[in-house]
Design a protein around this motif. Structure first.
Motif, PDB file in Angstrom:
ATOM      1  N   TYR A   1      40.030  82.693   7.944  1.00 34.43           N
ATOM      2  CA  TYR A   1      40.425  81.292   8.073  1.00 34.43           C
ATOM      3  C   TYR A   1      39.302  80.379   7.587  1.00 34.43           C
ATOM      4  CZ  TYR A   1      42.259  76.968  10.084  1.00 34.43           C
ATOM      5  OH  TYR A   1      42.735  75.684  10.231  1.00 34.43           O
TER       6      TYR A   1
ATOM      7  N   TYR B   1      47.692  84.763   7.786  1.00 30.40           N
ATOM      8  CA  TYR B   1      47.929  83.963   6.579  1.00 30.40           C
ATOM      9  C   TYR B   1      46.973  82.758   6.612  1.00 30.40           C
ATOM     10  CZ  TYR B   1      52.337  86.290   5.159  1.00 30.40           C
ATOM     11  OH  TYR B   1      53.279  87.177   4.712  1.00 30.40           O
TER      12      TYR B   1
ATOM     13  N   TRP C   1      55.534  79.618  17.324  1.00 29.30           N
ATOM     14  CA  TRP C   1      54.929  80.933  17.508  1.00 29.30           C
ATOM     15  C   TRP C   1      55.702  81.745  18.540  1.00 29.30           C
ATOM     16  CZ3 TRP C   1      51.308  82.742  14.304  1.00 29.30           C
ATOM     17  CH2 TRP C   1      50.625  81.807  13.511  1.00 29.30           C
TER      18      TRP C   1
ATOM     19  N   LEU D   1      55.244  74.964  13.408  1.00 33.11           N
ATOM     20  CA  LEU D   1      55.344  76.415  13.502  1.00 33.11           C
ATOM     21  C   LEU D   1      55.670  76.794  14.939  1.00 33.11           C
ATOM     22  CD1 LEU D   1      52.393  77.699  11.284  1.00 33.11           C
ATOM     23  CD2 LEU D   1      54.845  77.792  10.792  1.00 33.11           C
TER      24      LEU D   1
ATOM     25  N   GLY E   1      49.767  85.124  11.633  1.00 33.75           N
ATOM     26  CA  GLY E   1      48.422  84.683  11.950  1.00 33.75           C
ATOM     27  C   GLY E   1      47.425  85.079  10.871  1.00 33.75           C
TER      28      GLY E   1
ATOM     29  N   ASN F   1      50.847  71.355  12.016  1.00 32.31           N
ATOM     30  CA  ASN F   1      50.721  72.614  12.752  1.00 32.31           C
ATOM     31  C   ASN F   1      51.819  72.793  13.788  1.00 32.31           C
ATOM     32  OD1 ASN F   1      48.547  74.051  11.677  1.00 32.31           O
ATOM     33  ND2 ASN F   1      47.032  72.846  12.805  1.00 32.31           N
TER      34      ASN F   1
ATOM     35  N   ASP G   1      41.303  79.759  14.205  1.00 29.98           N
ATOM     36  CA  ASP G   1      40.482  78.862  13.400  1.00 29.98           C
ATOM     37  C   ASP G   1      39.052  79.360  13.188  1.00 29.98           C
ATOM     38  OD1 ASP G   1      42.768  77.449  13.641  1.00 29.98           O
ATOM     39  OD2 ASP G   1      41.869  75.620  14.447  1.00 29.98           O
TER      40      ASP G   1
ATOM     41  N   GLN H   1      47.906  78.764   6.982  1.00 31.03           N
ATOM     42  CA  GLN H   1      47.551  78.080   8.222  1.00 31.03           C
ATOM     43  C   GLN H   1      46.667  76.868   7.945  1.00 31.03           C
ATOM     44  OE1 GLN H   1      49.086  78.759  10.891  1.00 31.03           O
ATOM     45  NE2 GLN H   1      50.029  80.671  10.198  1.00 31.03           N
ATOM     46  N   ASN H   2      45.734  76.987   6.999  1.00 26.80           N
ATOM     47  CA  ASN H   2      44.936  75.832   6.613  1.00 26.80           C
ATOM     48  C   ASN H   2      45.799  74.730   6.019  1.00 26.80           C
ATOM     49  OD1 ASN H   2      41.727  75.770   6.560  1.00 26.80           O
ATOM     50  ND2 ASN H   2      42.374  77.901   6.525  1.00 26.80           N
TER      51      ASN H   2
ATOM     52  N   GLU I   1      51.701  83.582   1.631  1.00 28.59           N
ATOM     53  CA  GLU I   1      50.248  83.465   1.643  1.00 28.59           C
ATOM     54  C   GLU I   1      49.667  83.712   0.253  1.00 28.59           C
ATOM     55  OE1 GLU I   1      46.165  83.285   2.852  1.00 28.59           O
ATOM     56  OE2 GLU I   1      48.018  82.440   3.646  1.00 28.59           O
TER      57      GLU I   1
ATOM     58  N   ARG J   1      49.813  78.008  19.795  1.00 30.56           N
ATOM     59  CA  ARG J   1      49.208  78.405  18.521  1.00 30.56           C
ATOM     60  C   ARG J   1      48.022  79.316  18.815  1.00 30.56           C
ATOM     61  NH1 ARG J   1      45.161  76.440  14.944  1.00 30.56           N
ATOM     62  NH2 ARG J   1      45.708  76.774  12.736  1.00 30.56           N
TER      63      ARG J   1
END
Length: 572
Positions: free
Chosen positions: A81, A161, A179, A177, A159, A174, A76, A165-166, A538, A72
């Protein structure tokens, strides 16, 4: 041309720096290993198919296939974010209401799920209604009789979005996903079977990593074309957000010509990008859409990095949201199609009347359906209000999603999203490689976005498959032929969406409504509503958060409206 991350029978010694590797050996089923993954099942869900199974169309001969998942990315601490995280926390930290509002939300796509989730976080009681028997809206999926899934669309999580992501982090999923390597991969129509790559170096910050990715690619654009393109983009770089917003009135094709950028740049790069963003070509798409995407994807180091969900969206993404909503006292009801928005004498909403005869009342009402459905159900008394009248310009674009299961493993593909650069196809992926739940080491399942689809939406499935196979024969000249003399189709599914995301043509931006309508107690959510991201997953999630925020801010007004109703109820 690098094929790092490509799926094949390989020697792992060259990939010892990659921390997440999952593999399957059908000759030894106990060898199945999905690194950093949890169970595919979930309570109240349809039992999920094992990611490596021997179905009726599967060959069980042993074959070791290795697939690579990347860590990931470090997103953050990005500004976007943290901004999204702060908005999420505002619901959890808001004062608990003395009397929670009952908020009726129509539509269990990402916008409706997001609205209901954050209202529940704020201490209110959402009642989420979905017309169909499946969650997800534009990310809905279905299981066929053989246990294979087919989807409404090919969905990619970027990334850049931050609200998506939150949401994954808030739900504790998490790890769902997958990646992929930080690249964009384009098919080469003039070189059938070959690809051209834009590889973003990890050592550089944004936007330098994106600039170097463009400069290093010499197969699609010449140096003079790159220079003219860079000069043409200078006003957008220097002018910032105000410049981006001002470009809503011009198409991509016309903007490129106005900036002196050669047509070949548009043809080589932006036809594929336009179709991927909005399912239409550059001569129709608003340039603002492209500039927003470039701004979001290139301003963050990992903005354009892509991830696939590790399974079907209704179970792997939507159900965790539903469980969260229900754990906080909210409700989710499937097969609850709205027939009419019934009004009070003052023009506010009295109730939703469902097609099954049920009546749903609440303290506030949200429409989180596609804009075309809202327009069909809009009460006559509201149609001349400017807020609603402007919606006429917003029309969903047709799109077709094609799934084809082949009798063999296709070699000329990647563990990634691929831009086909075909006249009929937008993007595609071999989902038997990119997605854990759909994984199959012996056969490929291509999922393809057929766009633009306006002229094809009324065609038969057979006609669409024939046209798709002709295009695939160009992408896989050594493996696929239109007459199936090479790879044979075992089965296929086609999902038509006559009205998908709104068509982002010039002049549409001013027509996007705020989430709070001029009708007291009535709100909108959906990626077509006003928010800073595109018509995307998003955008849908952010619209739901903004809708929930507006309702929370209106709590006193809505609560007092409920109290005013009590004397009327006692008289009855």
């Amino acid at each position: 041309m690098s094929q790092f991350g490509h799926v094949s029978a390989v020697n792992l010694s060259r990939q010892n720096n990659i921390p997440s590797i999952w593999s399957c050996n059908l000759g030894q089923m106990n060898g199945l290993s999905f690194a950093f993954s949890d169970s595919m099942g979930h309570k109240l869900r349809i039992p999920a198919v094992h990611a490596c199974k021997a179905g009726s169309i599967r060959n069980s001969s042993p074959l070791k296939v290795v697939c690579i998942d990347y860590p990931r990315p470090e997103i953050d601490n990005t500004v976007n974010y943290l901004e999204a995280a702060y908005l999420s926390s505002s619901f959890r930290n808001s004062p608990r209401p003395n009397k929670p509002l009952e908020v009726v939300v129509a539509g269990a796509g990402l916008a409706g799920l997001s609205t209901a989730k954050y209202l529940a976080d704020a201490g209110h009681k959402p009642i989420l209604l979905e017309a169909r028997d499946v969650l997800g809206g534009k990310i809905a999926a279905w299981k066929d009789d053989e246990g294979d899934w087919y989807e409404t669309g090919l969905h990619i999580f970027f990334g850049a979005y931050p609200n998506i992501q939150n949401l994954f982090g808030e739900l504790g999923i998490n790890d769902r996903l997958q990646w992929k390597e930080h690249s964009m991969i384009f098919a080469m129509p003039n070189k059938p079977g070959e690809f051209s790559r834009f590889d973003f170096p990890e050592v550089l910050p944004a936007p330098l990593n994106g600039i170097l990715a463009i400069l290093k690619n010499n197969e699609m654009l010449t140096w003079p074309e790159k220079i003219k393109f860079a000069i043409g983009l200078l006003p957008a770089i220097l002018g910032g957000q105000s410049y981006v917003e001002a470009q809503d009135g011009i198409t991509v094709k016309d903007w490129m010509r106005k900036q002196g950028i050669p047509d070949r740049v548009t043809n080589e790069v932006f036809i594929a990008m336009s179709k991927a963003l909005n399912f239409i070509n550059p001569d129709e798409l608003s340039m603002q859409c492209i500039l927003i995407a470039l701004n979001r994807f290139l301003q963050e180091k990992h903005g354009s990095k892509m991830a696939f969900l590790d399974g079907n969206p209704p179970e792997r993404l939507c159900m965790p949201v539903v469980d969260h909503i229900q754990s906080l006292g909210g409700e989710v009801r499937l097969n609850s199609r709205i027939q009419k928005i019934d009004l009070n004498e003052d023009g506010t909403v009295k109730k939703f009347i469902l097609t099954n005869g049920n009546v749903i009342e609440g303290d506030a009402y949200v429409f989180a359906t596609p804009v075309d459905i809202l327009k069909l159900l809009l009460p006559e008394d509201w149609r001349e209000i400017q807020y609603f009248k402007k919606l006429e310009k917003l029309v969903g674009v047709p799109v077709i999603n094609v799934h084809i299961w082949f009798d063999r493993k296709l070699k000329n593909t990647y563990d990634h999203l691929l831009f086909s650069r075909s006249p009929l196809l937008s993007v595609y992926a071999d989902m038997s490689v990119t997605c854990k739940e759909y994984y199959n080491p012996n056969q490929s399942m291509l999922e393809l976005v057929f766009a633009p689809a306006e002229e094809w939406i009324s065609c038969s499935d057979e006609e669409i498959i024939d046209a798709t196979m002709k295009e695939l024969a160009k992408l896989f000249p050594n493996e696929i032929s239109a007459d199936q003399s090479k790879a044979k189709i075992l089965k296929y599914h086609i999902v038509k969406t006559p009205r998908s995301v709104y068509k982002t043509v010039p002049g549409s931006e001013p027509c996007r409504p705020l989430q709070k309508s001029p009708i007291e107690g009535f709100y909108l959510a959906g990626d077509y509503t006003k928010q800073k991201y595109l018509a995307s997953m998003e955008g849908a999630v952010l619209s739901g958060k903004l809708c929930a925020q507006a309702i929370v801010q209106d709590y006193e007004l809505l609560a007092s409206k409920g109290r005013r109703k009590l004397p009327e109820a006692s008289v009855v």
